[in-house]
Design a protein around this motif. Structure first.
Motif, PDB file in Angstrom:
ATOM      1  N   LYS A  24       3.086  -2.344   9.080  1.00 41.08           N
ATOM      2  CA  LYS A  24       4.407  -2.843   8.670  1.00 41.08           C
ATOM      3  C   LYS A  24       5.412  -2.708   9.818  1.00 41.08           C
ATOM      4  CE  LYS A  24       3.953  -1.623   3.728  1.00 41.08           C
ATOM      5  NZ  LYS A  24       4.438  -0.699   2.689  1.00 41.08           N
ATOM      6  N   LEU A  25       5.365  -1.572  10.519  1.00 44.11           N
ATOM      7  CA  LEU A  25       6.278  -1.368  11.660  1.00 44.11           C
ATOM      8  C   LEU A  25       6.043  -2.436  12.728  1.00 44.11           C
ATOM      9  CD1 LEU A  25       6.043   2.548  12.038  1.00 44.11           C
ATOM     10  CD2 LEU A  25       8.110   1.281  11.400  1.00 44.11           C
ATOM     11  N   GLY A  31       8.772  -9.436  14.141  1.00 43.19           N
ATOM     12  CA  GLY A  31       9.442 -10.445  13.316  1.00 43.19           C
ATOM     13  C   GLY A  31       8.476 -11.375  12.610  1.00 43.19           C
ATOM     14  N   VAL A  32       7.328 -10.846  12.216  1.00 45.80           N
ATOM     15  CA  VAL A  32       6.325 -11.665  11.529  1.00 45.80           C
ATOM     16  C   VAL A  32       6.490 -11.503  10.009  1.00 45.80           C
ATOM     17  CG1 VAL A  32       3.839 -11.994  11.124  1.00 45.80           C
ATOM     18  CG2 VAL A  32       4.670 -11.406  13.419  1.00 45.80           C
ATOM     19  N   VAL A 166       4.998   3.487  17.414  1.00 49.05           N
ATOM     20  CA  VAL A 166       4.596   2.921  16.129  1.00 49.05           C
ATOM     21  C   VAL A 166       3.541   3.808  15.463  1.00 49.05           C
ATOM     22  CG1 VAL A 166       3.324   0.979  15.087  1.00 49.05           C
ATOM     23  CG2 VAL A 166       5.232   0.541  16.649  1.00 49.05           C
ATOM     24  N   VAL A 167       2.559   4.243  16.277  1.00 57.77           N
ATOM     25  CA  VAL A 167       1.487   5.096  15.739  1.00 57.77           C
ATOM     26  C   VAL A 167       2.075   6.419  15.222  1.00 57.77           C
ATOM     27  CG1 VAL A 167      -0.576   6.420  16.394  1.00 57.77           C
ATOM     28  CG2 VAL A 167      -0.342   4.036  17.119  1.00 57.77           C
ATOM     29  N   LEU A 168       2.919   7.049  16.009  1.00 56.93           N
ATOM     30  CA  LEU A 168       3.517   8.326  15.602  1.00 56.93           C
ATOM     31  C   LEU A 168       4.588   8.117  14.532  1.00 56.93           C
ATOM     32  CD1 LEU A 168       3.461  11.386  16.214  1.00 56.93           C
ATOM     33  CD2 LEU A 168       5.314  10.986  17.856  1.00 56.93           C
ATOM     34  N   ALA A 210      14.081   0.266   7.424  1.00 57.60           N
ATOM     35  CA  ALA A 210      13.509  -0.855   6.669  1.00 57.60           C
ATOM     36  C   ALA A 210      12.098  -0.549   6.161  1.00 57.60           C
ATOM     37  CB  ALA A 210      13.482  -2.104   7.542  1.00 57.60           C
ATOM     38  N   VAL A 211      11.342   0.246   6.931  1.00 57.15           N
ATOM     39  CA  VAL A 211       9.898   0.343   6.659  1.00 57.15           C
ATOM     40  C   VAL A 211       9.449   1.704   6.096  1.00 57.15           C
ATOM     41  CG1 VAL A 211       7.624   0.344   7.790  1.00 57.15           C
ATOM     42  CG2 VAL A 211       9.307  -1.428   8.381  1.00 57.15           C
ATOM     43  N   LEU A 212       9.990   2.795   6.621  1.00 58.50           N
ATOM     44  CA  LEU A 212       9.433   4.116   6.262  1.00 58.50           C
ATOM     45  C   LEU A 212       9.673   4.484   4.800  1.00 58.50           C
ATOM     46  CD1 LEU A 212      10.255   6.304   9.404  1.00 58.50           C
ATOM     47  CD2 LEU A 212       8.242   4.889   8.940  1.00 58.50           C
ATOM     48  N   GLN A 213       8.724   5.241   4.264  1.00 53.11           N
ATOM     49  CA  GLN A 213       8.856   5.689   2.877  1.00 53.11           C
ATOM     50  C   GLN A 213       9.991   6.713   2.741  1.00 53.11           C
ATOM     51  OE1 GLN A 213       6.088   6.195   4.761  1.00 53.11           O
ATOM     52  NE2 GLN A 213       4.196   5.788   3.619  1.00 53.11           N
ATOM     53  N   ASP A 214      10.512   6.799   1.541  1.00 54.85           N
ATOM     54  CA  ASP A 214      11.504   7.799   1.184  1.00 54.85           C
ATOM     55  C   ASP A 214      10.834   9.182   1.176  1.00 54.85           C
ATOM     56  OD1 ASP A 214      14.141   8.466  -0.122  1.00 54.85           O
ATOM     57  OD2 ASP A 214      12.719   9.164  -1.654  1.00 54.85           O
TER      58      ASP A 214
END
Lengths: 235, 235
Positions: A24-25, A31-32, A166-168, A210-214
């Protein structure tokens, strides 16, 4: 380069999986647009089982009908296939350094972390967490190396977010959750000052928001897994 | 592209290590000359410790003074840096499939094999070998997938030797040694016909004859390790 209107891009995932978060990141950075299908890991879809018959695991990227499995394989595929900023550096030696640390994060942090999540007891879990803390100490040196001469220590990719970030970055909610769950401060301003600064800066990105979980949701999810393990329920 | 006369290419290795063998296979395929330094793993050189401070392990490639560590990272660096046939396919989806199976070989065969070599008893070793046999069965499907439509089932790279062949090829002397050491026929004409044919064909290559270790020497080396483990000598 793909990424046109006619492209069919589908991601099979699970909201809690950091391996899915990575994909997702990467898509957000490039921008896909993509279609996302949430999998029930206790009742996997036919599409997942058919697309990843070897591991039967998320994430799976299905691009124009062809499946790609394993998160780091998917990230490199995205980098080589879709337009937008490259995740891996252009210089072959810098690429090698980035691949080295990305593999390190999976082998030395990710693998014991998965074992910690399968542990039956808090004591067993604490042993795995100790291994992760030791691995993070070496990663501090990696961040120093990757960002050398890049005018800042902010990201592994130098001034901007790259492959290792992105990996970390996919582990960030779990790094925060560990403080609540077990008191483990994996990235610590005293012990690992560069990573502690990285953690703060990464969390401030729109990308992360936008992407990371709460974190609260990850804590709750983790506690449910721990309780299930303690009760000896296999999943 | 590098590889000119002025290039300094040095490989720190150990004769018995399949991870080092891979790098030798890649250099042979690319026609790259290099300086080789054999390491004493019980008394590692200052150069090795300085070049790979995180893992302190071979192989390490030192190219014009800059170290690159981890065998698959080194293979991709060689592919991106030196002239000659590409190890990874040009098509991004085929690259992803190759990276998937290369990771699979390391995680599902290499990792338990390393554990088998650290086992204290023959029984413990047999358990790890069982895991490897199960992993090889899935790899048979991988060879079928990689060579589909390539006019033959000879190599993962289709008609010619590619990335996955190099990664798996490094294990060939150990596949043969296992038959002598424990009776395990990992690649078997009945169970895994494609891999059994691959094994024979790979062994016939000049590449294999030039680079791979002598099986008798690997058997003797393995028996010495087993004896040391049984005696509880840590290395």
């Amino acid at each position: 380069m793909a990424g046109g209107v006619a492209d069919e891009v589908k991601l099979l995932g699970h909201w809690g999986s950091p391996f899915v978060t990575r994909v997702k990141l990467a898509f957000h950075l490039k921008g896909v647009s993509y279609e996302y299908a949430e999998e029930d890991l206790h009742n996997k879809s036919e599409l997942l089982l058919r697309s990843n018959p070897v591991h039967k695991a998320v994430p799976v990227l299905i691009h124009n009908g062809r499946p790609i499995c394993e998160s780091q394989v998917i990230l490199q595929y995205i980098d080589e296939t879709f337009d937008g900023n490259l995740l891996l550096p252009a210089d072959p030696h810098e690429r090698a350094v980035a691949r080295f640390w990305a593999a390190y994060i999976d082998n030395e942090m990710g693998a014991p972390w998965e074992k910690a999540y399968r542990a039956r007891t808090a004591e067993e879990r604490a042993e795995w967490m100790k291994q992760i803390v030791a691995a993070v100490d070496a990663l501090e040196g990696g961040l120093r190396e990757c960002s050398k001469g890049k005018g800042g220590f902010f990201f592994f990719g130098g001034g901007g977010v790259g492959y290792v970030d992105v990996v970390l970055g996919s582990l960030v909610p779990y790094v925060h959750a560990a403080v609540v769950l077990s008191g483990d401060r994996l990235f610590d301003a005293g012990r690992t000052p560069l990573l502690a600064a990285w953690l703060e800066r990464f969390g401030e990105l729109d990308l992360a928001k936008a992407v990371l979980q709460d974190v609260d949701k990850v804590v709750e999810y983790s506690r449910a897994i721990y309780a299930r393990n303690a009760a000896g329920v296999t999943s």
